[in-house]
Design an enzyme around this catalytic site. Structure first.
Site, PDB file in Angstrom:
ATOM      1  N   ARG A 134       0.840  -1.214   0.000  1.00  0.00           N
ATOM      2  CA  ARG A 134       0.000   0.000   0.000  1.00  0.00           C
ATOM      3  C   ARG A 134       0.867   1.252   0.000  1.00  0.00           C
ATOM      4  O   ARG A 134       0.524   2.259  -0.608  1.00  0.00           O
ATOM      5  CB  ARG A 134      -0.931  -0.037   1.221  1.00  0.00           C
ATOM      6  CG  ARG A 134      -1.950  -1.187   1.116  1.00  0.00           C
ATOM      7  CD  ARG A 134      -2.785  -1.317   2.354  1.00  0.00           C
ATOM      8  NE  ARG A 134      -3.621  -0.137   2.543  1.00  0.00           N
ATOM      9  CZ  ARG A 134      -4.310   0.067   3.661  1.00  0.00           C
ATOM     10  NH1 ARG A 134      -4.230  -0.783   4.661  1.00  0.00           N
ATOM     11  NH2 ARG A 134      -5.056   1.148   3.773  1.00  0.00           N
ATOM     12  N   ASP A 179      -3.397   7.428   3.753  1.00  0.00           N
ATOM     13  CA  ASP A 179      -2.637   7.964   2.618  1.00  0.00           C
ATOM     14  C   ASP A 179      -2.311   9.434   2.901  1.00  0.00           C
ATOM     15  O   ASP A 179      -2.827  10.028   3.849  1.00  0.00           O
ATOM     16  CB  ASP A 179      -3.450   7.809   1.312  1.00  0.00           C
ATOM     17  CG  ASP A 179      -4.762   8.597   1.318  1.00  0.00           C
ATOM     18  OD1 ASP A 179      -5.819   8.005   1.015  1.00  0.00           O
ATOM     19  OD2 ASP A 179      -4.728   9.808   1.632  1.00  0.00           O
ATOM     20  N   HIS A 221      -6.218   7.204  12.209  1.00  0.00           N
ATOM     21  CA  HIS A 221      -5.803   5.796  12.049  1.00  0.00           C
ATOM     22  C   HIS A 221      -4.334   5.680  11.664  1.00  0.00           C
ATOM     23  O   HIS A 221      -3.900   4.612  11.231  1.00  0.00           O
ATOM     24  CB  HIS A 221      -6.672   5.108  10.992  1.00  0.00           C
ATOM     25  CG  HIS A 221      -8.082   4.881  11.479  1.00  0.00           C
ATOM     26  ND1 HIS A 221      -9.109   4.546  10.628  1.00  0.00           N
ATOM     27  CD2 HIS A 221      -8.642   4.966  12.714  1.00  0.00           C
ATOM     28  CE1 HIS A 221     -10.232   4.417  11.328  1.00  0.00           C
ATOM     29  NE2 HIS A 221      -9.959   4.668  12.593  1.00  0.00           N
ATOM     30  N   GLY A 253     -17.173  10.182   2.261  1.00  0.00           N
ATOM     31  CA  GLY A 253     -16.553   8.944   1.772  1.00  0.00           C
ATOM     32  C   GLY A 253     -16.249   7.913   2.828  1.00  0.00           C
ATOM     33  O   GLY A 253     -15.202   7.267   2.784  1.00  0.00           O
ATOM     34  N   ALA A 280     -17.238  11.887  -4.684  1.00  0.00           N
ATOM     35  CA  ALA A 280     -16.648  12.980  -3.888  1.00  0.00           C
ATOM     36  C   ALA A 280     -16.032  14.054  -4.783  1.00  0.00           C
ATOM     37  O   ALA A 280     -16.073  15.241  -4.463  1.00  0.00           O
ATOM     38  CB  ALA A 280     -15.588  12.402  -2.955  1.00  0.00           C
TER      39      ALA A 280
HETATM   40  N1  APR Z   1     -16.973   9.218  -3.713  1.00  0.00           N
HETATM   41  C1  APR Z   1     -17.565   9.238  -2.489  1.00  0.00           C
HETATM   42  N2  APR Z   1     -17.731   8.135  -1.721  1.00  0.00           N
HETATM   43  C2  APR Z   1     -17.262   6.970  -2.207  1.00  0.00           C
HETATM   44  C3  APR Z   1     -16.635   6.862  -3.476  1.00  0.00           C
HETATM   45  C4  APR Z   1     -16.493   8.055  -4.233  1.00  0.00           C
HETATM   46  N3  APR Z   1     -15.907   8.064  -5.436  1.00  0.00           N
HETATM   47  N4  APR Z   1     -16.309   5.555  -3.674  1.00  0.00           N
HETATM   48  C5  APR Z   1     -16.698   4.880  -2.572  1.00  0.00           C
HETATM   49  N5  APR Z   1     -17.293   5.716  -1.706  1.00  0.00           N
HETATM   50  C6  APR Z   1     -17.873   5.411  -0.399  1.00  0.00           C
HETATM   51  C7  APR Z   1     -18.493   4.034  -0.318  1.00  0.00           C
HETATM   52  O1  APR Z   1     -19.867   4.121  -0.680  1.00  0.00           O
HETATM   53  C8  APR Z   1     -18.328   3.717   1.175  1.00  0.00           C
HETATM   54  O2  APR Z   1     -19.452   4.159   1.917  1.00  0.00           O
HETATM   55  O3  APR Z   1     -16.819   5.426   0.525  1.00  0.00           O
HETATM   56  C9  APR Z   1     -17.118   4.544   1.594  1.00  0.00           C
HETATM   57  C10 APR Z   1     -15.893   3.682   1.862  1.00  0.00           C
HETATM   58  O4  APR Z   1     -16.181   2.877   2.961  1.00  0.00           O
HETATM   59  P1  APR Z   1     -15.047   1.884   3.507  1.00  0.00           P
HETATM   60  O5  APR Z   1     -14.456   1.130   2.365  1.00  0.00           O
HETATM   61  O6  APR Z   1     -15.647   1.146   4.657  1.00  0.00           O
HETATM   62  O7  APR Z   1     -13.909   2.868   4.037  1.00  0.00           O
HETATM   63  P2  APR Z   1     -13.910   3.645   5.411  1.00  0.00           P
HETATM   64  O8  APR Z   1     -15.304   4.043   5.785  1.00  0.00           O
HETATM   65  O9  APR Z   1     -12.896   4.715   5.279  1.00  0.00           O
HETATM   66  O10 APR Z   1     -13.365   2.535   6.450  1.00  0.00           O
HETATM   67  C11 APR Z   1     -13.165   2.985   7.776  1.00  0.00           C
HETATM   68  O11 APR Z   1     -12.208   0.868   8.352  1.00  0.00           O
HETATM   69  O12 APR Z   1     -10.878  -0.766   7.459  1.00  0.00           O
HETATM   70  C12 APR Z   1     -10.918   0.231   8.410  1.00  0.00           C
HETATM   71  O13 APR Z   1      -9.188   1.545   9.254  1.00  0.00           O
HETATM   72  C13 APR Z   1      -9.881   1.240   8.079  1.00  0.00           C
HETATM   73  O14 APR Z   1     -10.048   3.633   7.999  1.00  0.00           O
HETATM   74  C14 APR Z   1     -10.694   2.438   7.618  1.00  0.00           C
HETATM   75  C15 APR Z   1     -12.003   2.261   8.374  1.00  0.00           C
END
Ligand code: APR
Length: 227
Positions: A55, A90, A105, A171, A215
């Site tokens: 990553r 990131d 995180h 997001g 986003a």
């Molecule tokens: N624009 C806006 N939202 C988006 C896009 C986009 N282009 N693509 C995906 N998403 C949304 C998805 O619909 C989802 O609700 O972003 C969200 C991503 O969710 P996750 O994959 O669960 O990521 P996140 O919420 O950041 O996870 C939280 O979980 O795995 C742990 O520590 C890790 O920080 C992470 C935490």
């Protein structure tokens, strides 16, 4: 007006950084819940280091998108009245120009020494157990908060949530605590709350307002409204 913005993997998705729970939600064939844990690091350190090395390497190949850039513009206008909290490890917010980013995180480009506790900026691999720049021990781990570990700067985040006039979540799936609870803490203190996400999330119903779409389109439009 005081604003708290929380971002998740969705704001980096259009930069080419895969999210965790979309599509197959796999990273290098691993489920993040299986690799991002202290137990996994104890029992299979090479697998965990390789997971983060991959990553970290991938980060050199991606660039910020319009969502990151819009939040940097918001910081230039709002200064200390904006607190940007990210769950992402990131550095795309920083590369877009945001200078006060709370990485609750942790960060891929930071290594934590298990011997002396020092953090060092680190952009290379860790799997070959390089020496800690501070103490020389070969005990560097990713400076990333794993499941079961305490996220960073929680006091500072909660203070900001209680004083916020506006809380905006961008997001994130609202699947992981404590970040998933921020909307309720902000609303309990009288803040307006807004979700900007590709689709409904686990937390959408807790927000006063929600807009769904990419986003890179929603965030610049919202920042333009605010400015
Ligand atoms: N624009 C806006 N939202 C988006 C896009 C986009 N282009 N693509 C995906 N998403 C949304 C998805 O619909 C989802 O609700 O972003 C969200 C991503 O969710 P996750 O994959 O669960 O990521 P996140 O919420 O950041 O996870 C939280 O979980 O795995 C742990 O520590 C890790 O920080 C992470 C935490």
């Amino acid at each position: 007006m005081r604003v708290v913005v929380l971002t998740g993997a969705g704001i980096s998705a259009e930069s080419g950084v895969p999210t965790f729970r979309d599509a197959n939600g796999l990273w290098e064939g691993h489920r993040v819940e299986e690799v991002a844990t202290p137990a996994a690091f104890e029992t299979q350190p090479t697998t965990v280091q390789r997971f983060y090395d991959a990553r970290r390497r991938a980060l050199h190949a991606v660039v910020p998108n319009a969502g990151h850039l819009a939040l940097a513009a918001l910081e230039r206008a709002f200064g200390k009245r904006l607190l940007l909290v990210t769950q992402n490890i990131d550095d795309l917010h920083e590369r877009a120009g945001s200078s006060h980013v709370v990485h609750m995180h942790g960060e891929l480009f930071s290594a934590l020494c298990r011997a002396c506790g020092e953090r060092s900026r680190w952009e290379q691999d860790l799997v070959d157990r390089p020496a800690c720049p501070a103490c020389g021990a070969s005990e560097l781990r990713p400076d990333v908060v794993w499941f079961g570990e305490l996220p960073y700067e929680m006091d500072r985040i909660h203070r900001a949530l209680t004083r916020a006039d506006l809380f905006v979540s961008i997001g994130t799936s609202g699947a992981v605590y404590p970040a998933a609870g921020f909307v309720r803490a902000a609303a309990a203190s009288g803040a307006r709350t807004l979700e900007l996400n590709l689709q409904r999330s686990d937390g959408t119903d807790w927000f006063h307002d929600a807009r769904h779409g990419p986003a890179s389109r929603l965030v610049p439009a919202w920042v333009k409204e605010l400015l």
